[in-house]
Design a protein around this motif. Sequence first.
Motif, PDB file in Angstrom:
ATOM      1  N   ALA A 132     -28.149  -1.487  21.827  1.00 30.47           N
ATOM      2  CA  ALA A 132     -28.386  -1.975  22.549  1.00 30.47           C
ATOM      3  C   ALA A 132     -27.374  -1.721  24.377  1.00 30.47           C
ATOM      4  O   ALA A 132     -28.157  -2.388  25.085  1.00 30.47           O
ATOM      5  N   ALA A 133     -27.142  -0.579  23.858  1.00 28.96           N
ATOM      6  CA  ALA A 133     -26.368  -0.442  25.674  1.00 28.96           C
ATOM      7  C   ALA A 133     -27.910   0.640  26.617  1.00 28.96           C
ATOM      8  O   ALA A 133     -27.447   1.308  27.158  1.00 28.96           O
ATOM      9  N   VAL A 136     -21.150  -0.577  24.313  1.00 22.84           N
ATOM     10  CA  VAL A 136     -21.143  -1.415  24.358  1.00 22.84           C
ATOM     11  C   VAL A 136     -19.507  -2.220  24.297  1.00 22.84           C
ATOM     12  O   VAL A 136     -20.026  -3.807  24.502  1.00 22.84           O
ATOM     13  N   ASP A 137     -19.073  -1.785  24.779  1.00 18.03           N
ATOM     14  CA  ASP A 137     -17.510  -2.788  25.387  1.00 18.03           C
ATOM     15  C   ASP A 137     -18.071  -3.487  26.752  1.00 18.03           C
ATOM     16  O   ASP A 137     -17.892  -4.345  26.679  1.00 18.03           O
ATOM     17  N   THR A 138     -19.024  -2.543  27.672  1.00 13.08           N
ATOM     18  CA  THR A 138     -18.600  -2.724  28.733  1.00 13.08           C
ATOM     19  C   THR A 138     -19.743  -3.480  28.710  1.00 13.08           C
ATOM     20  O   THR A 138     -20.377  -4.358  29.705  1.00 13.08           O
ATOM     21  N   LEU A 139     -21.037  -3.449  28.052  1.00 15.29           N
ATOM     22  CA  LEU A 139     -22.219  -4.384  28.488  1.00 15.29           C
ATOM     23  C   LEU A 139     -21.289  -5.912  27.505  1.00 15.29           C
ATOM     24  O   LEU A 139     -21.398  -7.132  28.533  1.00 15.29           O
ATOM     25  N   ALA A 140     -20.803  -5.728  26.687  1.00 13.38           N
ATOM     26  CA  ALA A 140     -20.343  -7.084  26.048  1.00 13.38           C
ATOM     27  C   ALA A 140     -19.164  -7.976  27.172  1.00 13.38           C
ATOM     28  O   ALA A 140     -19.120  -9.337  26.816  1.00 13.38           O
ATOM     29  N   GLN A 171     -18.374   3.165  21.648  1.00  5.21           N
ATOM     30  CA  GLN A 171     -17.640   2.097  21.809  1.00  5.21           C
ATOM     31  C   GLN A 171     -17.866   2.089  23.458  1.00  5.21           C
ATOM     32  O   GLN A 171     -17.892   0.711  23.306  1.00  5.21           O
ATOM     33  N   ILE A 172     -17.502   2.721  24.012  1.00  6.30           N
ATOM     34  CA  ILE A 172     -17.699   2.760  25.085  1.00  6.30           C
ATOM     35  C   ILE A 172     -18.262   1.849  25.690  1.00  6.30           C
ATOM     36  O   ILE A 172     -18.148   0.392  26.959  1.00  6.30           O
ATOM     37  N   VAL A 188     -19.732   0.370  17.293  1.00  7.85           N
ATOM     38  CA  VAL A 188     -19.926   1.055  17.294  1.00  7.85           C
ATOM     39  C   VAL A 188     -21.130   1.826  16.354  1.00  7.85           C
ATOM     40  O   VAL A 188     -20.619   0.949  14.918  1.00  7.85           O
ATOM     41  N   PHE A 189     -22.109   2.541  15.985  1.00  6.08           N
ATOM     42  CA  PHE A 189     -22.953   2.151  14.678  1.00  6.08           C
ATOM     43  C   PHE A 189     -23.681   3.127  14.711  1.00  6.08           C
ATOM     44  O   PHE A 189     -24.655   3.589  15.794  1.00  6.08           O
ATOM     45  N   ASP A 190     -24.371   4.351  13.932  1.00  4.05           N
ATOM     46  CA  ASP A 190     -25.348   5.275  13.660  1.00  4.05           C
ATOM     47  C   ASP A 190     -25.795   4.930  13.044  1.00  4.05           C
ATOM     48  O   ASP A 190     -25.515   4.299  11.540  1.00  4.05           O
TER      49      ASP A 190
END
Length: 288
Positions: free
Chosen positions: A15-16, A44-48, A41-42, A60-62
């Motif tokens: 998603a990032a 996706v948090d920024t996008l969110a 995580q940083i 966060v997801f691998d």
Amino acid sequence: MSYDLRGKVVLITGAAGGIGSATARELYRNGSSLVLTDTSQIAVDTLAQEFNSQNVLPLVFDVTDAEAAKEVVRRAVERFGRLDVAFANAGISWRGVPATLRTCDEAEFRRIIEVDLFGVWNTMRAALPEIVRNRGQVLVTSSIYAYLNGMANAPYAASKAAVESLIRSLRTELGATGASASVLYPGWTETAIAKVAFGGNAIATEMNRTALPAFLRRTIPPEQVAQGVVRGLQKRQPRIAVPARWAPISMMRGLFNMFADRLLTRNTHLHRLIGQLEEEVVRTRDCD
């Protein structure tokens, strides 16, 4: 066949990245709630932060971790009560210099296959119970590389052809359930993966110029792909080609590939470029 995205919950992997983030924004504008996943995580948090916190879940997801895929789906359902669409978009290519099959690092080859093929499988497999329950959709990002010659990018191309075949099978298998599956074929898009063939590596850039006519080398912004994704989901299109100029080539790929491969195999200028690329790979490896 119209599919209303308002109130739907959409999981996006990768998603990032360019296509992932642009699609997240377009889906949000169309009323969807978002489960945003990536390896940072940083990121996706920024996008969110662009969205209402009630309508987004950044995780966060691998994608190579099958158990983690199940956990992402569980948390999505726990948060929103449902999952309607799984967009398996995460993908990688060579980290540095593009490599041929003779010169590539074997571990990196396997890693690309693991992310680009098995990552799609893990995401799809974990999401399918919810997708079927809600008569939703699975969408995977393939590529024009699903049918173009994958020289110097073979594991990426092989994975994209494989996920295309995977989703064709899934769409038929879901035929009686009310759920559906679709394949996205982005053309050259302004993302980090495509950059290598557009100035990121001089030899790869020249190979691209040699192999394709100018009208097929024009890049498009990720936002154009995102708009195509939303239109495709709304219509449950089995194939989403963006830009549309690639659709006829996909349809005629049998003849196109036969003649294109013949011409490329006989192109002496391309042979020299491949040799130069292999030398660059070896030099880079020796320096490491």
